[in-house]
Design a protein around this motif. Structure first.
Motif, PDB file in Angstrom:
ATOM      1  N   LYS A 236       0.810  -1.221   0.000  1.00  0.00           N
ATOM      2  CA  LYS A 236       0.000   0.000   0.000  1.00  0.00           C
ATOM      3  C   LYS A 236       0.850   1.280   0.000  1.00  0.00           C
ATOM      4  N   SER A 237       1.776   1.399   0.938  1.00  0.00           N
ATOM      5  CA  SER A 237       2.594   2.610   1.038  1.00  0.00           C
ATOM      6  C   SER A 237       3.503   2.765  -0.177  1.00  0.00           C
ATOM      7  N   TRP A 238       4.058   1.664  -0.658  1.00  0.00           N
ATOM      8  CA  TRP A 238       4.907   1.729  -1.842  1.00  0.00           C
ATOM      9  C   TRP A 238       4.117   2.244  -3.045  1.00  0.00           C
ATOM     10  N   ARG A 239       2.901   1.732  -3.201  1.00  0.00           N
ATOM     11  CA  ARG A 239       2.068   2.187  -4.328  1.00  0.00           C
ATOM     12  C   ARG A 239       1.695   3.651  -4.175  1.00  0.00           C
ATOM     13  N   GLU A 240       1.260   4.039  -2.965  1.00  0.00           N
ATOM     14  CA  GLU A 240       0.841   5.431  -2.722  1.00  0.00           C
ATOM     15  C   GLU A 240       1.965   6.423  -3.007  1.00  0.00           C
ATOM     16  N   HIS A 241       3.201   6.049  -2.694  1.00  0.00           N
ATOM     17  CA  HIS A 241       4.339   6.954  -2.860  1.00  0.00           C
ATOM     18  C   HIS A 241       5.152   6.656  -4.124  1.00  0.00           C
ATOM     19  N   GLU A 242       4.646   5.721  -4.925  1.00  0.00           N
ATOM     20  CA  GLU A 242       5.304   5.334  -6.185  1.00  0.00           C
ATOM     21  C   GLU A 242       6.785   5.016  -5.973  1.00  0.00           C
ATOM     22  N   ILE A 243       7.022   4.150  -5.011  1.00  0.00           N
ATOM     23  CA  ILE A 243       8.391   3.772  -4.649  1.00  0.00           C
ATOM     24  C   ILE A 243       8.944   2.785  -5.676  1.00  0.00           C
ATOM     25  N   LYS A 244      10.211   2.978  -5.986  1.00  0.00           N
ATOM     26  CA  LYS A 244      10.908   2.113  -6.937  1.00  0.00           C
ATOM     27  C   LYS A 244      11.664   1.026  -6.175  1.00  0.00           C
ATOM     28  N   LYS A 245      11.830  -0.095  -6.836  1.00  0.00           N
ATOM     29  CA  LYS A 245      12.608  -1.186  -6.248  1.00  0.00           C
ATOM     30  C   LYS A 245      14.003  -0.692  -5.860  1.00  0.00           C
ATOM     31  N   SER A 246      14.606   0.154  -6.689  1.00  0.00           N
ATOM     32  CA  SER A 246      15.957   0.655  -6.402  1.00  0.00           C
ATOM     33  C   SER A 246      16.001   1.447  -5.095  1.00  0.00           C
ATOM     34  N   GLN A 247      14.920   2.138  -4.751  1.00  0.00           N
ATOM     35  CA  GLN A 247      14.877   2.883  -3.489  1.00  0.00           C
ATOM     36  C   GLN A 247      14.880   1.922  -2.301  1.00  0.00           C
ATOM     37  N   VAL A 248      14.130   0.847  -2.421  1.00  0.00           N
ATOM     38  CA  VAL A 248      14.078  -0.146  -1.336  1.00  0.00           C
ATOM     39  C   VAL A 248      15.427  -0.860  -1.233  1.00  0.00           C
ATOM     40  N   MET A 249      16.027  -1.152  -2.382  1.00  0.00           N
ATOM     41  CA  MET A 249      17.344  -1.800  -2.380  1.00  0.00           C
ATOM     42  C   MET A 249      18.391  -0.894  -1.728  1.00  0.00           C
ATOM     43  N   LYS A 250      18.328   0.395  -2.020  1.00  0.00           N
ATOM     44  CA  LYS A 250      19.280   1.346  -1.423  1.00  0.00           C
ATOM     45  C   LYS A 250      19.120   1.357   0.097  1.00  0.00           C
ATOM     46  N   ARG A 251      17.874   1.370   0.557  1.00  0.00           N
ATOM     47  CA  ARG A 251      17.607   1.384   2.000  1.00  0.00           C
ATOM     48  C   ARG A 251      18.094   0.098   2.659  1.00  0.00           C
ATOM     49  N   ASN A 252      18.096  -0.989   1.918  1.00  0.00           N
ATOM     50  CA  ASN A 252      18.507  -2.288   2.456  1.00  0.00           C
ATOM     51  C   ASN A 252      19.920  -2.681   2.016  1.00  0.00           C
ATOM     52  N   ALA A 253      20.708  -1.711   1.592  1.00  0.00           N
ATOM     53  CA  ALA A 253      22.052  -1.985   1.072  1.00  0.00           C
ATOM     54  C   ALA A 253      22.935  -2.728   2.072  1.00  0.00           C
ATOM     55  N   GLY A 254      22.788  -2.446   3.336  1.00  0.00           N
ATOM     56  CA  GLY A 254      23.623  -3.086   4.348  1.00  0.00           C
ATOM     57  C   GLY A 254      23.045  -4.363   4.933  1.00  0.00           C
TER      58      GLY A 254
END
Length: 137
Positions: A91-109
């Protein structure tokens, strides 16, 4: 210090007091560290001096994410919102049009803290890209 003995939920109090910043809010992250340091000093300052110093050291260890324990704790901290987004069918990803690359960056570590957790993250991401909850570029 060498050992994170504080749960991420205990450390979350600092973030809440500082005014939690949405994971993908680039502007909000500009002064995040400053707000969190101020909150940590205020909250931990309520404790007796020896406990306050220990809590501040543990918080700094967690934030630096250099020890194996801190890396693992950071992995858990990054995976938790991902799990919540998955549980709400993105839901939140869709509402904010989040990209997979943004989630990957946040989970880089995440892989540094746990290769198994990173496999789990990748599975959630692939599933949510397939469902259209995350944009894949």
């Amino acid at each position: 210090m060498g050992s994170v003995k504080v749960t991420t939920q205990n450390l979350e109090v600092v973030r809440v007091d500082a005014g939690d910043t949405y994971a993908y809010d680039d502007a909000g992250h500009l002064d995040k560290r400053e707000r969190e340091v101020k909150a940590a000093k205020r909250i931990f300052g309520l404790l007796p001096e020896d406990q306050a110093e220990k809590m501040m050291d543990l918080w700094e260890e967690f934030e630096a994410s250099e020890t194996p324990e801190a890396k693992f704790a950071h992995s858990l901290d990054c995976v938790q919102p991902l799990m919540l987004n998955d549980a709400t069918d993105g839901k939140s990803w869709r509402e904010h049009e989040i990209k997979k690359s943004q989630v990957m960056k946040r989970n880089a570590g995440t892989a540094q803290g746990s290769a198994l957790l990173m496999e789990y993250v990748n599975g959630i991401l692939d599933k949510n890209v397939e469902k259209g909850n995350l944009r894949d570029e």
